[in-house]
Write an enzyme that holds these catalytic residues in place. Sequence first.
Site, mmCIF file in Angstrom:
data_model
loop_
_atom_site.group_PDB
_atom_site.id
_atom_site.type_symbol
_atom_site.label_atom_id
_atom_site.label_comp_id
_atom_site.label_asym_id
_atom_site.label_seq_id
_atom_site.Cartn_x
_atom_site.Cartn_y
_atom_site.Cartn_z
ATOM 1 N N LYS A 38 0.882 -1.184 0.000
ATOM 2 C CA LYS A 38 0.000 0.000 0.000
ATOM 3 C C LYS A 38 0.903 1.213 0.000
ATOM 4 O O LYS A 38 1.321 1.697 1.065
ATOM 5 C CB LYS A 38 -0.906 0.011 1.229
ATOM 6 C CG LYS A 38 -1.686 1.329 1.380
ATOM 7 C CD LYS A 38 -3.152 1.215 1.176
ATOM 8 C CE LYS A 38 -3.840 2.569 1.460
ATOM 9 N NZ LYS A 38 -5.307 2.473 1.393
ATOM 10 N N ARG A 59 -0.703 -6.308 12.225
ATOM 11 C CA ARG A 59 -1.119 -6.713 13.587
ATOM 12 C C ARG A 59 -2.488 -7.356 13.644
ATOM 13 O O ARG A 59 -2.786 -8.083 14.562
ATOM 14 C CB ARG A 59 -1.043 -5.481 14.487
ATOM 15 C CG ARG A 59 0.429 -5.095 14.622
ATOM 16 C CD ARG A 59 0.769 -3.878 15.358
ATOM 17 N NE ARG A 59 0.067 -3.616 16.585
ATOM 18 C CZ ARG A 59 0.155 -2.402 17.173
ATOM 19 N NH1 ARG A 59 0.874 -1.453 16.608
ATOM 20 N NH2 ARG A 59 -0.468 -2.149 18.292
ATOM 21 N N LEU A 205 -20.904 -9.511 5.593
ATOM 22 C CA LEU A 205 -20.704 -8.562 6.684
ATOM 23 C C LEU A 205 -20.337 -9.394 7.907
ATOM 24 O O LEU A 205 -21.092 -10.285 8.306
ATOM 25 C CB LEU A 205 -21.991 -7.780 6.950
ATOM 26 C CG LEU A 205 -21.938 -6.802 8.126
ATOM 27 C CD1 LEU A 205 -20.948 -5.662 7.844
ATOM 28 C CD2 LEU A 205 -23.334 -6.227 8.394
HETATM 29 N N1 LIG Z 1 -16.848 -7.669 5.482
HETATM 30 C C1 LIG Z 1 -16.735 -6.808 6.504
HETATM 31 N N2 LIG Z 1 -17.426 -7.029 7.663
HETATM 32 C C2 LIG Z 1 -17.331 -6.158 8.687
HETATM 33 N N3 LIG Z 1 -16.579 -5.035 8.682
HETATM 34 C C3 LIG Z 1 -15.871 -4.784 7.548
HETATM 35 C C4 LIG Z 1 -15.912 -5.636 6.413
HETATM 36 N N4 LIG Z 1 -15.101 -5.100 5.449
HETATM 37 C C5 LIG Z 1 -14.588 -3.974 5.963
HETATM 38 N N5 LIG Z 1 -15.022 -3.790 7.232
HETATM 39 C C6 LIG Z 1 -14.697 -2.645 8.101
HETATM 40 O O1 LIG Z 1 -15.030 -1.464 7.379
HETATM 41 C C7 LIG Z 1 -14.022 -0.448 7.580
HETATM 42 C C8 LIG Z 1 -13.407 -0.092 6.220
HETATM 43 O O2 LIG Z 1 -12.757 -1.241 5.696
HETATM 44 P P1 LIG Z 1 -11.325 -1.072 4.983
HETATM 45 O O3 LIG Z 1 -10.375 -0.388 5.910
HETATM 46 O O4 LIG Z 1 -10.933 -2.416 4.472
HETATM 47 O O5 LIG Z 1 -11.706 -0.099 3.801
HETATM 48 P P2 LIG Z 1 -10.755 0.446 2.641
HETATM 49 O O6 LIG Z 1 -11.553 0.399 1.385
HETATM 50 O O7 LIG Z 1 -9.475 -0.303 2.662
HETATM 51 O O8 LIG Z 1 -10.531 1.959 3.073
HETATM 52 P P3 LIG Z 1 -9.318 2.976 2.621
HETATM 53 O O9 LIG Z 1 -9.840 3.716 1.457
HETATM 54 O O10 LIG Z 1 -9.119 3.806 3.854
HETATM 55 O O11 LIG Z 1 -8.138 2.126 2.305
HETATM 56 C C9 LIG Z 1 -12.995 -1.064 8.539
HETATM 57 O O12 LIG Z 1 -13.363 -0.707 9.875
HETATM 58 C C10 LIG Z 1 -13.199 -2.550 8.368
HETATM 59 O O13 LIG Z 1 -12.825 -3.307 9.524
HETATM 60 C C1 LIG Z 2 -8.341 8.474 4.849
HETATM 61 C C2 LIG Z 2 -8.960 7.333 4.072
HETATM 62 N N1 LIG Z 2 -9.166 6.194 4.985
HETATM 63 C C3 LIG Z 2 -8.082 6.897 2.909
HETATM 64 N N2 LIG Z 2 -6.795 6.457 3.404
HETATM 65 C C4 LIG Z 2 -7.904 7.976 1.863
HETATM 66 C C5 LIG Z 2 -9.183 8.224 1.119
HETATM 67 C C6 LIG Z 2 -9.029 9.269 0.049
HETATM 68 C C7 LIG Z 2 -10.371 9.651 -0.556
HETATM 69 C C8 LIG Z 2 -10.294 10.856 -1.467
HETATM 70 C C9 LIG Z 2 -11.674 11.211 -2.034
HETATM 71 O O1 LIG Z 2 -12.240 10.380 -2.798
HETATM 72 O O2 LIG Z 2 -12.219 12.255 -1.640
HETATM 73 MG MG LIG Z 3 -7.562 0.325 3.057
#
Ligand SMILES: Nc1ncnc2c1ncn2[C@@H]1O[C@H](COP(=O)(O)OP(=O)(O)OP(=O)(O)O)[C@@H](O)[C@H]1O
Ligand SMILES: C[C@H](N)[C@H](N)CCCCCC(=O)O
Ligand SMILES: [Mg+2]
EC number: 6.3.3.3
Length: 238
Positions: A38, A59, A205
């Site tokens: 990432k 972690r 979920l």
């Molecule tokens: N299948 C699921 N069941 C329950 N909670 C979930 C599930 N998928 C994601 N979450 C929760 O939803 C939130 C967002 O998930 P995640 O961090 O994977 O999103 P992301 O798309 O990677 O966000 P970012 O754009 O910040 O990288 C987190 O708190 C995660 O634990």
């Molecule tokens: C802070 C958040 N969890 C991500 N790491 C970054 C998301 C950027 C979104 C930008 C946007 O679409 O406005």
């Molecule tokens: Mg993420």
Amino acid sequence: MGNAIFMTGTGTEIGKTVVTSIVALALERLGMSVSVFKPVQTGLAEDGVSFAEQYWYERVAKLSASEGMYYMEPAMSPHLAAKLTGTSIEPERIAERLEWLKQRYDVVLVEGAGGLAVPWCERGGRWYMTSDFVRDYELPAVLVSLCGLGAIHHAVTTAAYANAKGIRLLGLVFNQFQEQEIIHQNNVETIAALLQLPVLAVVPLLPAVARRELEALAEQWIDQGKANQWLEVLGVGV
Ligand SMILES: Nc1ncnc2c1ncn2[C@@H]1O[C@H](COP(=O)(O)OP(=O)(O)OP(=O)(O)O)[C@@H](O)[C@H]1O
Ligand SMILES: C[C@H](N)[C@H](N)CCCCCC(=O)O
Ligand SMILES: [Mg+2]
């Protein structure tokens, strides 16, 4: 030389990190060496000091290999977090590290920050977007989508944007699926049909998201043959 897949989503907080973790665990069980990368991380984890994804990958999911490159504390779009922290995001540096990782691992899962239309840095008087990186380095992408009301528009517009930028979408992963919801059932079918893309996985979920839940889903994917479908999509035979 390994394969890299860009894990994108219809926005932020969609579940890219959770889904990427499950994919990593499943492919490792199939004997692949996997690293998660990432490169651009913004926002801190619940401990208030670690960076969100690194904390999660190391972690919570306890993956065998994960890393980042640019870590910025403000939970914002990378372009703004970079401005506020005086960080200079260099796509070429990210690409170099990705090439190094591809030499070392069978599969590199590259997670984006937010969705595809997210600015990283200024280049030639315009924003260099996440999508520019994915296109410039010819990374195929997997699109993670939610399943509820609104998911159709988000998925269709993201796919249209990806296509317009010349990004190849390999398939869809639906996240936070609730079997009892007719909207969820129908959205999986409708979005896959609208986008003409394979459904690579449907993640329920989960009441709690910890390593054991991720492992159980990885095992389930293998039992269902879904993980092998990932290898086919990746173009690596089992
Ligand atoms: N299948 C699921 N069941 C329950 N909670 C979930 C599930 N998928 C994601 N979450 C929760 O939803 C939130 C967002 O998930 P995640 O961090 O994977 O999103 P992301 O798309 O990677 O966000 P970012 O754009 O910040 O990288 C987190 O708190 C995660 O634990
Ligand atoms: C802070 C958040 N969890 C991500 N790491 C970054 C998301 C950027 C979104 C930008 C946007 O679409 O406005
Ligand atoms: Mg993420």
